[in-house]
Scaffold this motif. Sequence first.
Motif, PDB file in Angstrom:
ATOM      1  N   ILE A  54      -1.452   4.336 -29.377  1.00 17.25           N
ATOM      2  CA  ILE A  54      -1.207   3.854 -28.297  1.00 17.25           C
ATOM      3  C   ILE A  54      -1.941   2.807 -27.986  1.00 17.25           C
ATOM      4  N   ALA A  55      -2.180   2.020 -28.000  1.00 20.21           N
ATOM      5  CA  ALA A  55      -3.134   1.169 -27.308  1.00 20.21           C
ATOM      6  C   ALA A  55      -3.951   1.124 -25.633  1.00 20.21           C
ATOM      7  N   TRP A  56      -4.532   1.842 -26.041  1.00 11.09           N
ATOM      8  CA  TRP A  56      -5.011   2.743 -24.512  1.00 11.09           C
ATOM      9  C   TRP A  56      -5.938   0.888 -23.850  1.00 11.09           C
ATOM     10  N   ASN A  57      -6.071   0.264 -25.277  1.00  9.57           N
ATOM     11  CA  ASN A  57      -6.914  -0.928 -22.991  1.00  9.57           C
ATOM     12  C   ASN A  57      -5.701  -1.152 -22.800  1.00  9.57           C
ATOM     13  N   VAL A  58      -5.085  -1.000 -22.500  1.00 12.88           N
ATOM     14  CA  VAL A  58      -3.896  -1.501 -22.009  1.00 12.88           C
ATOM     15  C   VAL A  58      -3.207  -0.683 -20.463  1.00 12.88           C
ATOM     16  N   ILE A  59      -3.614   0.651 -21.696  1.00 12.00           N
ATOM     17  CA  ILE A  59      -3.207   1.728 -20.108  1.00 12.00           C
ATOM     18  C   ILE A  59      -4.233   1.946 -19.430  1.00 12.00           C
ATOM     19  N   PHE A  60      -5.094   1.683 -19.649  1.00  9.37           N
ATOM     20  CA  PHE A  60      -6.597   1.878 -18.290  1.00  9.37           C
ATOM     21  C   PHE A  60      -7.059   0.581 -18.001  1.00  9.37           C
ATOM     22  N   LEU A  61      -6.453  -0.878 -18.477  1.00 10.86           N
ATOM     23  CA  LEU A  61      -5.795  -2.169 -17.612  1.00 10.86           C
ATOM     24  C   LEU A  61      -4.960  -1.845 -16.608  1.00 10.86           C
ATOM     25  N   LEU A  62      -3.836  -1.385 -17.010  1.00 13.60           N
ATOM     26  CA  LEU A  62      -3.227  -1.345 -16.009  1.00 13.60           C
ATOM     27  C   LEU A  62      -3.687  -0.204 -14.837  1.00 13.60           C
ATOM     28  N   PHE A  63      -4.013   0.682 -15.450  1.00 14.21           N
ATOM     29  CA  PHE A  63      -4.920   2.254 -14.105  1.00 14.21           C
ATOM     30  C   PHE A  63      -5.169   1.106 -13.324  1.00 14.21           C
ATOM     31  N   GLY A  64      -6.626   0.514 -13.567  1.00 17.71           N
ATOM     32  CA  GLY A  64      -7.751   0.172 -13.335  1.00 17.71           C
ATOM     33  C   GLY A  64      -7.164  -1.203 -11.720  1.00 17.71           C
ATOM     34  N   MET A  65      -6.112  -1.695 -12.559  1.00 19.32           N
ATOM     35  CA  MET A  65      -5.739  -2.359 -11.783  1.00 19.32           C
ATOM     36  C   MET A  65      -4.276  -2.574 -10.914  1.00 19.32           C
ATOM     37  N   MET A  66      -3.862  -1.186 -11.125  1.00 18.38           N
ATOM     38  CA  MET A  66      -3.321  -0.449 -10.353  1.00 18.38           C
ATOM     39  C   MET A  66      -3.589   0.037  -8.758  1.00 18.38           C
ATOM     40  N   VAL A  67      -5.377   0.748  -9.311  1.00 18.17           N
ATOM     41  CA  VAL A  67      -6.463   1.258  -8.006  1.00 18.17           C
ATOM     42  C   VAL A  67      -6.934  -0.371  -7.457  1.00 18.17           C
ATOM     43  N   ILE A  68      -7.028  -0.528  -8.112  1.00 18.95           N
ATOM     44  CA  ILE A  68      -7.357  -2.351  -7.013  1.00 18.95           C
ATOM     45  C   ILE A  68      -6.398  -2.940  -6.300  1.00 18.95           C
ATOM     46  N   VAL A  69      -5.260  -3.025  -6.764  1.00 20.26           N
ATOM     47  CA  VAL A  69      -3.940  -3.463  -5.745  1.00 20.26           C
ATOM     48  C   VAL A  69      -3.833  -2.362  -4.809  1.00 20.26           C
ATOM     49  N   GLY A  70      -3.840  -1.217  -5.035  1.00 23.59           N
ATOM     50  CA  GLY A  70      -4.020  -0.162  -3.705  1.00 23.59           C
ATOM     51  C   GLY A  70      -5.080  -0.236  -2.741  1.00 23.59           C
ATOM     52  N   VAL A  71      -6.175  -0.300  -2.986  1.00 26.24           N
ATOM     53  CA  VAL A  71      -7.026  -0.719  -2.326  1.00 26.24           C
ATOM     54  C   VAL A  71      -6.966  -1.507  -1.179  1.00 26.24           C
ATOM     55  N   ILE A  72      -6.347  -3.052  -2.180  1.00 22.56           N
ATOM     56  CA  ILE A  72      -5.898  -4.308  -1.445  1.00 22.56           C
ATOM     57  C   ILE A  72      -4.791  -4.119  -0.384  1.00 22.56           C
ATOM     58  N   LYS A  73      -4.138  -3.092  -0.461  1.00 26.27           N
ATOM     59  CA  LYS A  73      -2.463  -2.722  -0.276  1.00 26.27           C
ATOM     60  C   LYS A  73      -3.031  -2.717   1.677  1.00 26.27           C
ATOM     61  N   GLN A  74      -4.204  -2.027   0.985  1.00 23.08           N
ATOM     62  CA  GLN A  74      -4.913  -1.435   2.887  1.00 23.08           C
ATOM     63  C   GLN A  74      -5.022  -2.249   3.948  1.00 23.08           C
ATOM     64  N   THR A  75      -5.644  -3.680   3.378  1.00 18.43           N
ATOM     65  CA  THR A  75      -5.965  -3.872   4.456  1.00 18.43           C
ATOM     66  C   THR A  75      -4.968  -5.016   5.062  1.00 18.43           C
ATOM     67  N   GLY A  76      -3.751  -5.216   4.537  1.00 17.25           N
ATOM     68  CA  GLY A  76      -2.358  -6.070   5.440  1.00 17.25           C
ATOM     69  C   GLY A  76      -3.128  -7.366   4.571  1.00 17.25           C
ATOM     70  N   VAL A  77      -3.074  -7.580   3.797  1.00 16.48           N
ATOM     71  CA  VAL A  77      -3.598  -8.976   3.005  1.00 16.48           C
ATOM     72  C   VAL A  77      -1.749  -9.176   2.536  1.00 16.48           C
ATOM     73  N   PHE A  78      -0.810  -8.442   1.869  1.00 15.68           N
ATOM     74  CA  PHE A  78       0.502  -8.424   1.370  1.00 15.68           C
ATOM     75  C   PHE A  78       1.301  -9.488   2.229  1.00 15.68           C
ATOM     76  N   ASP A  79       1.116  -8.792   3.721  1.00 16.25           N
ATOM     77  CA  ASP A  79       2.347  -8.444   4.576  1.00 16.25           C
ATOM     78  C   ASP A  79       1.470 -10.484   4.997  1.00 16.25           C
ATOM     79  N   TYR A  80       0.371 -10.672   5.596  1.00 12.62           N
ATOM     80  CA  TYR A  80      -0.285 -11.873   5.677  1.00 12.62           C
ATOM     81  C   TYR A  80       0.536 -13.365   4.252  1.00 12.62           C
TER      82      TYR A  80
END
Length: 427
Positions: A54-80
Amino acid sequence: MAPVLALLIFVGSLWFIATERAHKVKTVLVAAALMAVLGLIPGEQVFYSEHEGIAWNVIFLLFGMMVIVGVIKQTGVFDYLGIWAAKRSRGKPFRLMVLLMLITAIASPVLDNVTIIMLIAPVTIVVCARLRIDPRPYLIAEVLASNIGGAATLIGDPPNIIIGSRAGLTFNDFLIHMAPAVIVIFALFVVSTRVLFRSALRTDEVHLGKVMALQERRAIKDTRLLMRSLAVLGLVIIGFGLHSVLHVEPSIVALVGAGAMLVVTDIDVAEVLPEVDWATLVFFIGLFVMVAGLVHTGIVEAVGTAAVSTFGDNYFSAATSLIFGSAILGAFIDNIPYTATMAPVVEGMAGQAPDAETGRALWWAFALGACFGGNGTAVAASANVVAIGIAHRAGHPITFWHFTKYGIIVTLLSTTLAWGYVWLRYF
């Protein structure tokens, strides 16, 4: 017998995924279990081996970015950004598609494909929702654009990172040898999308008027949270760009960025974790285990060895086989484990070349085939799987064949052009 069993399990799983006779996560988990029970994967090494697990580097890269995007989503910037893109394109479908593809392709050489898709896909879904149009053609076009654009640099596509490390190729080497081909191929791809997606490029004039009247600045819910989030995201992007200099894996950069994002923004973790696409992460784990079965039983290596013995001293034929062979095999095997497995084979081929330039030409042929082959099917590259997962969560499911019918055409076009480029420049 073991190689035959591994191949049957792998092909059978792809059939279930392609025909949607069973959910893709269930399919890969059952296939992974069969590989383990039948002894076709290397025991505990599947969790620890860099090339046969298993390429754990890929798995944890995905997980980390999902968390980051999840936080950014709270700001409404995607709607903007969605309202901005809709107004900038004036609701014209092809103009909107080109705009989104350009944003994706320009960013892909700097950020890896998965990160780009995780950032641009939510924007696409928002803008299409505003315009009351189907977001699926736009998402597919963006994924295809990211896989093409990411091929231009060392850090743009995971296979390039593997190839650069194995062959000793620098960031500038990729810019000099890969970027020219990518620019031409991307330009022709943009032109072709008008034909490929012509039936889906429709405008809803009623809702366009409403969107043009919107004030995008009002979409921002929390300016202070946005500033903090963007500051952390900027540092993460810098970290991705400098990871080879700092000797820090992109997955570590993403995880540190996710932790910093939660601390700096003081967001409730319980609000962010539901944004993580756990089904996609599990799917990747199962897929990597399936591929490990093919690697461990020697199927992939046998293909590479056969290629070496077949072409001998005819290095243009060898380069041709690497481009088209990588595109074909990479379309059915995620191009990250495929590249990691085939890299030693290509190293052996390059080492037998009469001069360094010919040897490097084989590496460039391999890189072009592996990167462009990522567009071949819905499971050929990490970005494809992530985009399909995001679309599904948003209520816009993209089937295996819905994606693949476009991906096959683009792969054929891009690899043929890449073959012509390699011939003209190196042979």
